[in-house]
Design a protein around this motif. Structure first.
Motif, PDB file in Angstrom:
ATOM      1  N   LEU A 188       9.558  -1.478   9.255  1.00  0.00           N
ATOM      2  CA  LEU A 188      10.392  -0.356   8.832  1.00  0.00           C
ATOM      3  C   LEU A 188      11.554  -0.821   7.955  1.00  0.00           C
ATOM      4  O   LEU A 188      11.933  -0.132   6.999  1.00  0.00           O
ATOM      5  N   VAL A 189      12.124  -1.966   8.269  1.00  0.00           N
ATOM      6  CA  VAL A 189      13.214  -2.504   7.449  1.00  0.00           C
ATOM      7  C   VAL A 189      12.723  -2.740   6.019  1.00  0.00           C
ATOM      8  O   VAL A 189      13.395  -2.369   5.041  1.00  0.00           O
ATOM      9  N   GLU A 190      11.544  -3.333   5.885  1.00  0.00           N
ATOM     10  CA  GLU A 190      11.001  -3.581   4.548  1.00  0.00           C
ATOM     11  C   GLU A 190      10.701  -2.272   3.822  1.00  0.00           C
ATOM     12  O   GLU A 190      10.911  -2.166   2.609  1.00  0.00           O
ATOM     13  N   MET A 191      10.222  -1.285   4.555  1.00  0.00           N
ATOM     14  CA  MET A 191       9.941   0.001   3.915  1.00  0.00           C
ATOM     15  C   MET A 191      11.230   0.695   3.484  1.00  0.00           C
ATOM     16  O   MET A 191      11.284   1.324   2.421  1.00  0.00           O
ATOM     17  N   ALA A 192      12.280   0.561   4.285  1.00  0.00           N
ATOM     18  CA  ALA A 192      13.573   1.129   3.900  1.00  0.00           C
ATOM     19  C   ALA A 192      14.080   0.477   2.615  1.00  0.00           C
ATOM     20  O   ALA A 192      14.625   1.155   1.729  1.00  0.00           O
ATOM     21  N   THR A 240       8.148   8.952  -0.929  1.00  0.00           N
ATOM     22  CA  THR A 240       9.265   8.192  -0.348  1.00  0.00           C
ATOM     23  C   THR A 240      10.002   8.979   0.725  1.00  0.00           C
ATOM     24  O   THR A 240      10.669   8.393   1.581  1.00  0.00           O
ATOM     25  N   ASP A 241       9.871  10.324   0.717  1.00  0.00           N
ATOM     26  CA  ASP A 241      10.530  11.124   1.752  1.00  0.00           C
ATOM     27  C   ASP A 241       9.563  11.573   2.851  1.00  0.00           C
ATOM     28  O   ASP A 241       9.911  12.425   3.678  1.00  0.00           O
ATOM     29  N   TRP A 271       0.843  -1.206   0.000  1.00  0.00           N
ATOM     30  CA  TRP A 271       0.000   0.000   0.000  1.00  0.00           C
ATOM     31  C   TRP A 271       0.876   1.254   0.000  1.00  0.00           C
ATOM     32  O   TRP A 271       0.596   2.206  -0.744  1.00  0.00           O
ATOM     33  N   PHE A 272       1.921   1.254   0.787  1.00  0.00           N
ATOM     34  CA  PHE A 272       2.815   2.407   0.820  1.00  0.00           C
ATOM     35  C   PHE A 272       3.501   2.602  -0.531  1.00  0.00           C
ATOM     36  O   PHE A 272       3.629   3.729  -1.019  1.00  0.00           O
ATOM     37  N   GLU A 286      12.316  -0.550   0.291  1.00  0.00           N
ATOM     38  CA  GLU A 286      11.493  -0.054  -0.810  1.00  0.00           C
ATOM     39  C   GLU A 286      11.798   1.399  -1.153  1.00  0.00           C
ATOM     40  O   GLU A 286      11.141   1.981  -2.016  1.00  0.00           O
ATOM     41  N   GLY A 287      12.757   2.009  -0.444  1.00  0.00           N
ATOM     42  CA  GLY A 287      13.191   3.351  -0.812  1.00  0.00           C
ATOM     43  C   GLY A 287      12.675   4.474   0.055  1.00  0.00           C
ATOM     44  O   GLY A 287      12.957   5.651  -0.232  1.00  0.00           O
TER      45      GLY A 287
END
Length: 225
Positions: free
Chosen positions: A78-82, A63-64, A54-55, A84-85
């Motif tokens: 958070l690791v997975e989101m990192a 992304t910022d 979803w993000f 993803e950029g």
């Protein structure tokens, strides 16, 4: 539905106590140090992947964007989101062993995530004095608060008020629950938020009715004057 004092009254549980989570994350930290095991991913990897999707695919997030994970646990989301950029990620948890584990895992994955020990129910914690966030995420923390052995109704309302305070104007809360239905969450957060999206999870049919074991709603902060 029952009145607010009794609605969704699951009864107190050790899952609603800091002592339980300190002990659990102390053990998970030892397991990670000894065996490289990152520990439990709350609600499972499939649920986490749907949230990350979803993000990544949605139009409401950049992304910022400044993103805060409330009750980050081992930091897996958070690791997975990192990866993803996403570049401005913060995790908070009231359990110091949780924060220590999350830092160790993030370092091992070579991703840049800020972590701090903070309690969403304690407005004196420094995080409430920092710059506000574009988005807050919660995958199980509101559920755990709902299992507190004392003052549970007040704690739930404090949670709603404090998340509202942490967010920028029109900021988003992405909350995932296995204790509360969509209708119940909409009611609980109605004083300060409006629903703008929903992350779909697998459904099941029983007795002619369709349900799901997990609910994820995207709320937008609204001005309460």
């Amino acid at each position: 539905m029952a009145d607010d004092e009794t609605a969704g009254s699951f009864g107190p549980s050790k899952l609603g106590t800091k002592e339980y989570w300190d002990a659990a994350y102390e053990q998970e930290k030892t397991n990670f140090e000894d065996h490289g095991d990152v520990g439990e991913i709350w609600f499972g990897e499939d649920c986490m992947e749907r949230i990350v999707d979803w993000f990544r695919e949605g139009s409401l997030v950049q992304t910022d964007s400044r993103i805060l994970d409330i009750g980050c646990g081992n930091g897996a989301l958070l690791v997975e989101m990192a990866k993803e950029g996403f570049t401005s990620l913060t995790g908070m948890d009231y359990s110091q062993p949780s924060v220590d584990l999350a830092i160790a895992i993030s370092n091992s994955e070579n991703v840049n995530i800020a972590y701090q020990r903070a309690d969403i129910l304690n407005k004196e914690d420094p995080i409430f004095s920092a710059d506000r966030f574009d988005i807050c995420t919660d995958k199980g923390t509101y559920d755990a608060i709902s299992l507190s052995p004392d003052d549970v109704v007040q704690k739930r309302q404090t949670y709603v008020n404090h998340v509202h305070r942490l967010l920028k104007d029109a900021g988003l809360l992405v909350i995932t629950s296995c204790n509360w239905t969509k209708e119940e969450l909409l009611e609980h957060f109605s004083s300060g938020f409006e629903s703008v999206d929903e992350i779909r999870h697998p459904t099941f049919k029983f007795g002619g009715k369709v349900g799901t074991t997990t609910t994820s709603i995207v709320f937008r902060k609204k001005d309460i004057g």
